[in-house]
Design an enzyme around this catalytic site. Structure first.
Site, PDB file in Angstrom:
ATOM      1  CB  SER A  22       7.492   1.450  -6.165  1.00  0.00           C
ATOM      2  OG  SER A  22       7.373   1.289  -4.768  1.00  0.00           O
ATOM      3  CB  ALA A  23      11.726   4.026  -3.246  1.00  0.00           C
ATOM      4  CD  GLN A  43       7.656  -6.153  -9.155  1.00  0.00           C
ATOM      5  OE1 GLN A  43       8.848  -6.467  -9.107  1.00  0.00           O
ATOM      6  NE2 GLN A  43       6.887  -6.142  -8.073  1.00  0.00           N
ATOM      7  CB  CYS A  83      -0.332  -5.565  -3.303  1.00  0.00           C
ATOM      8  SG  CYS A  83       1.227  -4.663  -3.415  1.00  0.00           S
TER       9      CYS A  83
END
Length: 379
Positions: free
Chosen positions: A187-188, A167, A312
């Site tokens: 994370s892309a 994040q 998630c």
């Protein structure tokens, strides 16, 4: 009806430059492990991306391990470290907590930061080889954890450190050496890249046991043919995130103005983590006596996308473990929503949200018995 996307912490809209890069990469023929010209062309795309991702965190390209996303990277870090004793922050992402369900949980302070005094005691309790996992920016509250301070404590006890920086990437400066961590997760799709690709960045000399076996890819640290198009998009997103960091940090002024207006409308609303350093784009706020699910659905009907807790964990009915770790009651935790901004956010998004949130608050408070305003009136 105008749409207002305010759920960047779940996933950021893919950047146009990334779409172009991915599209171009998809037309490239060849397995990056092949030695012929086609394979070398594919390999070049992967290695260019590796350098860009490394640069985003001040790392070395040879220490970047491409994965299928942040979840896999976190699993590799926790399960591949070879350490038998695991400690994790109580507010970590589920991909950390569920990867190590028996790990010792380090408590949080009321402001959402890691309890460093308690960490010291927990680390001193055993001399067994250990790994500490602490996220940099919380996905629900935006609270920035004192990672370098926690790492300093860990070093005194010979403990390895992993940092989930998913994040934080693109929202604050990142330097793996300054953080003094052994492993860092990215994370892309959180920075405007494609979904389904992430990375675990290692400090020099750190070795891992691979979770996936069957090939020599990623310097034998993660078997499987690389996601060439995904990696290419990740690299472009990393370059853009680094170049536009100042713009991302300026989102704090919009965030603060939104929180000020909400507090005027509902002084009883709680804004979690407001006393701590936070990512510039994130707000976690309660609406008294109104369930988060109700808020999310009502705002969605008004053309505004926000979320309750972590994307998630969609479908969960239990209160947020992050807010509970901060001392929130079940009721307050169940009434909290997350608003998160990003690269394509505009001032109009803030205005629309405050207007719709205020209308919803008054309806549920019984101060406005008129029908809900048509969605088209929210602009």
């Amino acid at each position: 009806m105008q749409q207002h996307y305010m759920d960047f912490n779940a996933t950021a809209p893919i950047r146009p430059e990334v779409i172009e890069a991915v599209t171009k990469a998809l037309s490239t023929v060849g397995n990056p492990s092949s030695v012929h010209g086609f394979g070398r062309s594919a390999r070049r795309l992967v290695e260019d991306a590796r350098r860009s991702v490394a640069a985003l965190v001040g790392g070395r390209s040879q220490d970047v391990v491409f994965t299928s996303g942040g979840t896999e990277a976190n699993n590799i870090a926790l399960k591949g470290s070879g350490r038998e004793r695991l400690l994790v922050g109580a507010g970590e992402h589920d991909s950390v907590l569920q990867a190590a369900p028996d790990a010792i949980r380090v408590p949080l302070n009321a402001d959402g930061t890691l309890d460093l005094e308690r960490l010291e005691h927990l680390l001193a309790a055993s001399a067994a080889p250990a790994l500490l996992s602490v996220m940099l920016g919380n996905n629900e509250t935006g609270v920035i954890q004192p990672v370098s301070e926690a790492a300093a404590i860990a070093r005194r006890h010979g403990v390895m450190v992993h940092c989930d920086a998913v994040q934080a990437a693109g929202k604050m400066p990142l330097d793996i050496a300054a953080l003094d961590v052994d492993m860092l997760t990215l994370s892309a799709h959180k920075i405007g890249g494609p979904q389904g690709v992430g990375a675990l960045v290692l400090a020099p000399g750190v070795e891992l046991k691979p979770l996936l076996r069957g090939g020599g890819q990623e310097r034998r640290r993660r078997a499987g043919t690389e996601n060439v198009a995904g990696c290419a998009g990740f690299g472009v997103a990393a370059d853009l995130a680094a170049a536009q960091l100042t713009k991302a940090q300026s989102l704090a002024s919009w965030r603060d103005e939104m929180e000020r207006k909400i507090s005027v409308v509902s002084p009883a609303s709680k804004i979690y983590g407001q006393e701590a350093l936070r990512l510039p784009n994130t707000t976690c706020v309660t609406m008294p006596d109104v369930a988060a699910e109700t808020q999310v659905m009502a705002l969605d009907l008004a053309g505004i996308a926000v979320s309750s807790g972590s994307a998630c964990s969609s479908g969960k009915v239990q209160p947020s473990h992050v807010l509970k770790a901060m001392g929130a009651s079940d009721e307050d935790a169940a009434n909290a929503i997350r608003i998160s901004l990003g690269w394509s956010s505009e001032a109009e998004d803030i205005e629309a949200f405050v207007k719709a949130w205020t209308a919803l608050f008054h309806r549920h408070a019984g101060r406005d018995t008129s029908p809900a305003a048509p969605a088209s009136s929210v602009a």
